[in-house]
Design a protein around this motif. Sequence first.
Motif, PDB file in Angstrom:
ATOM      1  N   GLY A   1      12.018  41.985  35.287  1.00 19.90           N
ATOM      2  CA  GLY A   1      12.092  40.363  36.000  1.00 19.90           C
ATOM      3  C   GLY A   1      11.617  40.486  37.391  1.00 19.90           C
ATOM      4  O   GLY A   1      12.164  39.904  38.412  1.00 19.90           O
ATOM      5  N   MET A   2      10.632  41.228  37.809  1.00 19.70           N
ATOM      6  CA  MET A   2      10.066  41.389  39.002  1.00 19.70           C
ATOM      7  C   MET A   2       8.574  40.788  39.107  1.00 19.70           C
ATOM      8  O   MET A   2       8.000  41.007  38.200  1.00 19.70           O
ATOM      9  N   PRO A   3       8.445  39.701  39.982  1.00 20.30           N
ATOM     10  CA  PRO A   3       7.121  39.320  40.183  1.00 20.30           C
ATOM     11  C   PRO A   3       5.985  40.698  40.107  1.00 20.30           C
ATOM     12  O   PRO A   3       6.303  41.563  40.753  1.00 20.30           O
ATOM     13  N   LEU A   4       4.779  40.279  39.587  1.00 22.90           N
ATOM     14  CA  LEU A   4       3.805  41.281  39.313  1.00 22.90           C
ATOM     15  C   LEU A   4       3.110  41.748  40.792  1.00 22.90           C
ATOM     16  O   LEU A   4       3.226  43.102  41.354  1.00 22.90           O
ATOM     17  N   SER A   5       3.135  40.872  41.777  1.00 22.37           N
ATOM     18  CA  SER A   5       2.758  41.030  43.248  1.00 22.37           C
ATOM     19  C   SER A   5       3.908  42.198  43.882  1.00 22.37           C
ATOM     20  O   SER A   5       3.582  43.231  44.442  1.00 22.37           O
ATOM     21  N   THR A   6       5.077  41.845  43.670  1.00 29.89           N
ATOM     22  CA  THR A   6       6.156  42.628  44.006  1.00 29.89           C
ATOM     23  C   THR A   6       6.222  43.827  43.610  1.00 29.89           C
ATOM     24  O   THR A   6       6.254  45.127  44.263  1.00 29.89           O
ATOM     25  N   PHE A   7       5.917  44.290  42.271  1.00 27.51           N
ATOM     26  CA  PHE A   7       5.854  45.231  41.489  1.00 27.51           C
ATOM     27  C   PHE A   7       4.936  46.129  42.127  1.00 27.51           C
ATOM     28  O   PHE A   7       5.193  47.394  42.176  1.00 27.51           O
ATOM     29  N   TYR A   8       3.454  45.704  42.401  1.00 26.57           N
ATOM     30  CA  TYR A   8       2.561  46.506  42.804  1.00 26.57           C
ATOM     31  C   TYR A   8       2.959  46.747  44.171  1.00 26.57           C
ATOM     32  O   TYR A   8       2.867  47.965  44.678  1.00 26.57           O
ATOM     33  N   ARG A   9       3.350  46.085  45.139  1.00 32.44           N
ATOM     34  CA  ARG A   9       3.929  46.706  46.469  1.00 32.44           C
ATOM     35  C   ARG A   9       5.047  47.516  46.438  1.00 32.44           C
ATOM     36  O   ARG A   9       4.959  48.640  47.169  1.00 32.44           O
ATOM     37  N   LYS A  10       5.779  47.469  45.456  1.00 30.25           N
ATOM     38  CA  LYS A  10       6.927  48.502  45.350  1.00 30.25           C
ATOM     39  C   LYS A  10       6.423  49.907  44.955  1.00 30.25           C
ATOM     40  O   LYS A  10       6.775  50.887  45.501  1.00 30.25           O
ATOM     41  N   MET A  11       5.418  49.749  44.013  1.00 30.32           N
ATOM     42  CA  MET A  11       4.651  51.083  43.443  1.00 30.32           C
ATOM     43  C   MET A  11       4.094  51.750  44.525  1.00 30.32           C
ATOM     44  O   MET A  11       4.470  53.022  44.637  1.00 30.32           O
ATOM     45  N   LYS A  12       3.390  51.209  45.517  1.00 29.12           N
ATOM     46  CA  LYS A  12       2.920  51.553  46.760  1.00 29.12           C
ATOM     47  C   LYS A  12       3.880  52.321  47.518  1.00 29.12           C
ATOM     48  O   LYS A  12       3.997  53.288  48.209  1.00 29.12           O
ATOM     49  N   LYS A  13       4.895  51.544  47.523  1.00 30.60           N
ATOM     50  CA  LYS A  13       6.221  51.973  48.493  1.00 30.60           C
ATOM     51  C   LYS A  13       6.858  53.148  48.312  1.00 30.60           C
ATOM     52  O   LYS A  13       7.066  54.124  48.877  1.00 30.60           O
ATOM     53  N   PHE A  14       7.086  53.111  46.670  1.00 26.29           N
ATOM     54  CA  PHE A  14       7.824  53.963  46.259  1.00 26.29           C
ATOM     55  C   PHE A  14       7.064  55.195  45.728  1.00 26.29           C
ATOM     56  O   PHE A  14       7.402  56.308  45.250  1.00 26.29           O
ATOM     57  N   ASN A  15       5.802  55.358  46.105  1.00 25.07           N
ATOM     58  CA  ASN A  15       4.747  56.333  45.427  1.00 25.07           C
ATOM     59  C   ASN A  15       4.773  56.554  44.249  1.00 25.07           C
ATOM     60  O   ASN A  15       4.836  57.910  43.721  1.00 25.07           O
ATOM     61  N   ILE A  16       4.924  55.527  43.435  1.00 26.76           N
ATOM     62  CA  ILE A  16       4.880  55.874  41.767  1.00 26.76           C
ATOM     63  C   ILE A  16       3.583  55.887  41.420  1.00 26.76           C
ATOM     64  O   ILE A  16       2.644  54.801  41.645  1.00 26.76           O
TER      65      ILE A  16
END
Length: 610
Positions: free
Chosen positions: A595-610
């Motif tokens: 349930g996370m917006p796609l743009s947020t998901f990308y930003r979090k991936m970068k932030k969390f180094n996934i």
Amino acid sequence: MKEDVLDSSRISKQILESWYRCKESNVDPYLVKGKTVVFGDEYFSKVSENETLLKIATPYIQSLWRSIKDKSRIIMLTDANGYVLKVIRDSLIDPICNQLNLIEGVKWTEKEVGTNAIGTALAIEEPIHVVGKEHYSLLSQNWTCSAAPIKNSRGELIGVLDISKNQPYYEFDIYSLTVSTSYAIESEWKLQEQRDRITLVEQFLQFKQKGNEQMMISDINGYLVTASDSIMKIIRDGNNPHDFEVKNLKDFGIKILTKQPLYSGDHRLIGFKHFVKHVNENSNHYFSAVENFTFMGEQGNSIAFRKILCEMKKAAKSNVTVSIYGESGTGKEVVAKSIHVNSDRKDKPFVAVNCGAIPKELLESELFGYVEGAFTGARKKGYEGKFVQANRGTIFLDEIGEMPYSMQIALLRVLQEKEVVPIGSEKPIPVDVRIITATNKKLEELVRRGEFRQDLYYRIHVFDLKIPPLSERKQDIPELVKYFLKSKNINLTISSTIMDKLTTYSWPGNIRELFNVLEKMMILSEGKSLKLSHLPSYIKESNDNPSTPIEPKVESTNNVEGGFYSNNHKLQKENMIKALQSTNGNIKEAASLIGMPLSTFYRKMKKFNI
């Protein structure tokens, strides 16, 4: 015909020679109707092949008809093989024409119906006037006919214009009108040829800018228009490139890998793009394996795509069960259809079933059918299941991993016994069906978890195909964009800036996501030029490596921007990783899953180094 004697002083040389050709070909002089007529798809195929000729000639023919309109007259246009493409006539002459088979689709050559204006003009490639008894066969001897060939800029025959009248009298004024009109059509054709060649050169330059090497462009007749520098250098040695035919490439050690159609702005077929290679080069062996294979979508020239085409071609030749694996949106059904249309079953049904979209309590009746009265609400005459509908053809079971366990047993029985038993019946129905399955889940993992029968897995997992995600074939994106625009009948140009953004983005939703984005852009543009602002923000801001698909992985450190994760961050990161793992790295599905917006998901991936 009875005495095998002709008085050459009483008949023109053109007619005399035609009569001898007809006799040598054993044409029946007592023929009363045209022998060969094509209908339906075969006729429309000939019309499609001669689309440009018809487009150019039709206005001239209509204008000609207005000036000579007559109840006993008929105007015809044929292709280079004598098939009548277009007929204009008064309705009062319909019964006579229908009786003679003088209709669209008929083949009107010397070998078919004897000496006649159309057939003889085709044979001698010159204008001719044939009157009454000069016609070799009985069916035309009450007619007078004038015909003139239409040629392209190379002097090659492309069609014939004919004006005929149901009266056996000389009409030299009509003969002159026929010749002058065919010449006008011919001149317009040559101008169109030049315009089309300019369009093809412009398209070539666009392809060249995108890095497509070892490529050549031909016109619809197979003559070279232009080519990559290395190919052009080889061809120029001792040849005039303008007169070079693609079929002669093999003489220069050059092999055609794939051929793709090219269209004008008004959607006419005007030429072909050929990807080629030097036979003696150590090129990728997948390139040569995709010849003569019909792919139902837009082809590409990436190694990943050619590899899967090669495997599809092999699968199509056999009758084995095919198992397709690919992320959502990669075009698994297109792959299945392509295998079907290249197989021996191509003329039989292709039936697609989405096992995940049908409620499990209805799936059995949908697949195997039922008889009248089998259950409350059953149709009065029962229902033929999908397997019976697909008999002698192909059934495509999409999302096979979603099939309930109880139905897996029933499917296994169909595979083993080659018969189905409709609900409410005890009588089995034999079926001859080729099965193609598809899934975006790893079936072997489902087998390990006890969610998919192992015996069924081995039954359907005979020839497996893994469809590459769009992130592994980004060089095909420009072709996919063109394919989308053409399918929507949209004549818009994509700027290099927008194309760069499209080819940089990782496309977790694959081709489906690409087409959805393009659809939205078309709506936002309101049919006008596309702008960068029409792109979704998450694509504009994307800095993905164009050659590296995103894979879910966890770095060992918990450090972010010099600090440490809070418990909430740790939990969020874990949920994202689990979502990526459960969707096999499909970012769009993973984002939707939690349930996370796609743009947020990308930003979090970068932030969390996934």
